[in-house]
Design a protein around this motif. Structure first.
Motif, PDB file in Angstrom:
ATOM      1  N   TYR A 222       0.816  -1.212   0.000  1.00  0.00           N
ATOM      2  CA  TYR A 222       0.000   0.000   0.000  1.00  0.00           C
ATOM      3  C   TYR A 222       0.856   1.272   0.000  1.00  0.00           C
ATOM      4  O   TYR A 222       0.586   2.217  -0.745  1.00  0.00           O
TER       5      TYR A 222
ATOM      6  N   SER B   2      -4.860  -5.389   5.383  1.00  0.00           N
ATOM      7  CA  SER B   2      -4.880  -5.139   3.946  1.00  0.00           C
ATOM      8  C   SER B   2      -5.950  -4.091   3.682  1.00  0.00           C
ATOM      9  O   SER B   2      -6.858  -3.894   4.476  1.00  0.00           O
ATOM     10  N   THR B   3      -5.806  -3.379   2.586  1.00  0.00           N
ATOM     11  CA  THR B   3      -6.791  -2.369   2.224  1.00  0.00           C
ATOM     12  C   THR B   3      -7.151  -2.581   0.762  1.00  0.00           C
ATOM     13  O   THR B   3      -6.462  -3.297   0.045  1.00  0.00           O
ATOM     14  N   PHE B   4      -8.239  -1.958   0.365  1.00  0.00           N
ATOM     15  CA  PHE B   4      -8.747  -2.168  -0.979  1.00  0.00           C
ATOM     16  C   PHE B   4      -8.289  -1.028  -1.874  1.00  0.00           C
ATOM     17  O   PHE B   4      -8.418   0.129  -1.520  1.00  0.00           O
ATOM     18  N   GLU B  22      -8.921  -4.542  -5.610  1.00  0.00           N
ATOM     19  CA  GLU B  22      -7.921  -5.545  -5.230  1.00  0.00           C
ATOM     20  C   GLU B  22      -7.411  -5.256  -3.829  1.00  0.00           C
ATOM     21  O   GLU B  22      -7.141  -4.105  -3.489  1.00  0.00           O
ATOM     22  N   PRO B  23      -7.245  -6.281  -2.997  1.00  0.00           N
ATOM     23  CA  PRO B  23      -6.669  -6.038  -1.669  1.00  0.00           C
ATOM     24  C   PRO B  23      -5.146  -5.960  -1.750  1.00  0.00           C
ATOM     25  O   PRO B  23      -4.523  -6.761  -2.449  1.00  0.00           O
ATOM     26  N   THR B 146      -3.166 -11.404  -1.269  1.00  0.00           N
ATOM     27  CA  THR B 146      -2.332 -10.294  -1.755  1.00  0.00           C
ATOM     28  C   THR B 146      -1.016 -10.727  -2.385  1.00  0.00           C
ATOM     29  O   THR B 146      -0.395  -9.937  -3.083  1.00  0.00           O
TER      30      THR B 146
END
Lengths: 255, 255
Positions: A222, B2-4, B22-23, B146
């Motif tokens: 990220y 995790s983030t989107f 997507e993560p 991921t």
């Protein structure tokens, strides 16, 4: 580079154990000095040490131009970069400790401040060319032999101009940047391709060199997406033979 | 964790580009303090911060026993370990800089000196059990989602007692060691399994904890083989569903 070891291979299907020979990767400490002053030690494959040191000093923001350098002395594990003028003490101290004692906000601020001027190149490449670049990573014999290294390459106007492998994904990128600096590659028309995941520190190395497009066969992190977004870098990850994923600034990738 | 994100997927077969969700993995800085004094920042997944800090302090050789600790205070990104007595300044300073300004000989000496008392456990496991342990690494949903993390696990007498995932292969190992320390796992009957390559710094973390068997699905690095040889650790790498490779002290692996 690699050395031969004896290893006991246990095969569960045949229920056997036997000794076999196998190549494994060897890394050494490479000590980087600027004007005889120790700066850092990188653990790296013992090849392209000069390029590793140069690339690292540039993509970490310590040096900006080849014209600053008087000479580079490589002596076994030590690379000493002698500059014409003095180097700012702050530049050396800032490296690697930028995020120490950090909060998440400071971390994100470090990312957004790291490149004061975003990458503004209008260079574009076709998705098909990205796939072609990725295939070139396979040229690493060491990777095929040992599965123990990362690889990186730089393509200037579609042509391979730098290739390196290393135990560390950061080192491999430092090395191709070092090679490209010495051969005065035009970074604004270049694509950096590598096998490593892309958190912020990786993306920022590329952004500092004003390379507009970063491609990886691995996953983004990220922080890397944020760093690419803020610095104007086109970040392509999960690049495979039939598809790519463009996380930021997709206008540079043409169908 | 995790983030989107939204990512443009370019498919070369259908010659299309479309936005998909997507993560991706998120990492944060975790600042480790001992007695309110800053020691280091690790970039890690924001989970198991306490265990990460404890594991790191133990497997880097700074702390030796839970009895030394008065309390552990976790405040957002900061983990502060308060000890009952003072901590030797040398112990803190030695970390991470052991090899700075190093020669190859010093590097090898650091490896051989790192563990003054070798791992002497007579614990043995069957090759079949190693395969069973490796399969457990698949329990990481984040990895499957991921492809951006490493995983590590500890098995005590054949039973899973610690599992962790992290962006860094070192962090994942630090975390399972931290979890195991708090639950007072008997390391001398344990196997550490992970997804990361094994250079010396990884193997030495295990050797300092007196864990006799280290398993990885990835490749060994030459320095890791030397470190395992000298510290008495059984190093198993390239562990797959049907075969394993034992680089050092194979007597602990039974058919």
């Amino acid at each position: 580079m690699s050395t031969f070891v004896h290893v006991e291979k246990i095969d569960m299907q045949s229920n056997t154990r036997k000794m076999i020979g196998e190549p494994v990767v060897v890394e050494v400490p490479v000590n980087i000095f600027v004007n005889n002053k120790f700066v850092t030690t990188l653990f790296a494959l013992p090849k392209l040490k000069r390029e590793l040191a140069l690339g690292w000093l540039f993509d970490e923001g310590i040096l900006q131009s080849l014209d600053e350098i008087k000479e580079v002395v490589v002596n076994q594990s030590n690379v000493n970069v002698i500059t014409k003028g003095p180097i700012k003490e702050e530049a050396l101290q800032a490296v690697g400790v930028a995020a120490c004692g950090s909060s998440i906000n400071k971390f994100l601020m470090t990312i957004s401040k790291a490149v004061e001027q975003p990458v503004e190149s209008s260079y574009k490449v076709k998705a098909y060319d990205i796939i072609r670049f990725v295939k070139e990573l396979d040229r690493s014999k060491l990777y095929r032999l040992t599965r123990g290294v990362h690889v990186a390459a730089i393509f200037e106007s579609g042509k391979l101009v730098a290739f390196a492998e290393d135990i560390g994904r950061h080192n491999a990128v430092d090395k191709v940047i070092g090679i490209s600096i010495e051969s005065r590659v035009n970074f604004s028309n270049s694509v950096l391709v590598s096998s490593g995941r892309q958190p912020a520190d990786m993306v920022l190395k590329t952004a500092r060199m004003k390379i507009p497009i970063v491609v990886s066969i691995a996953a983004p992190i990220y922080s890397g997406i944020i760093a690419a977004e803020k610095t104007g870098v086109t970040l392509v990850c999960h690049a495979k033979s039939h598809q790519i994923r463009v996380y930021t600034h997709p206008y540079r990738i043409l169908l």
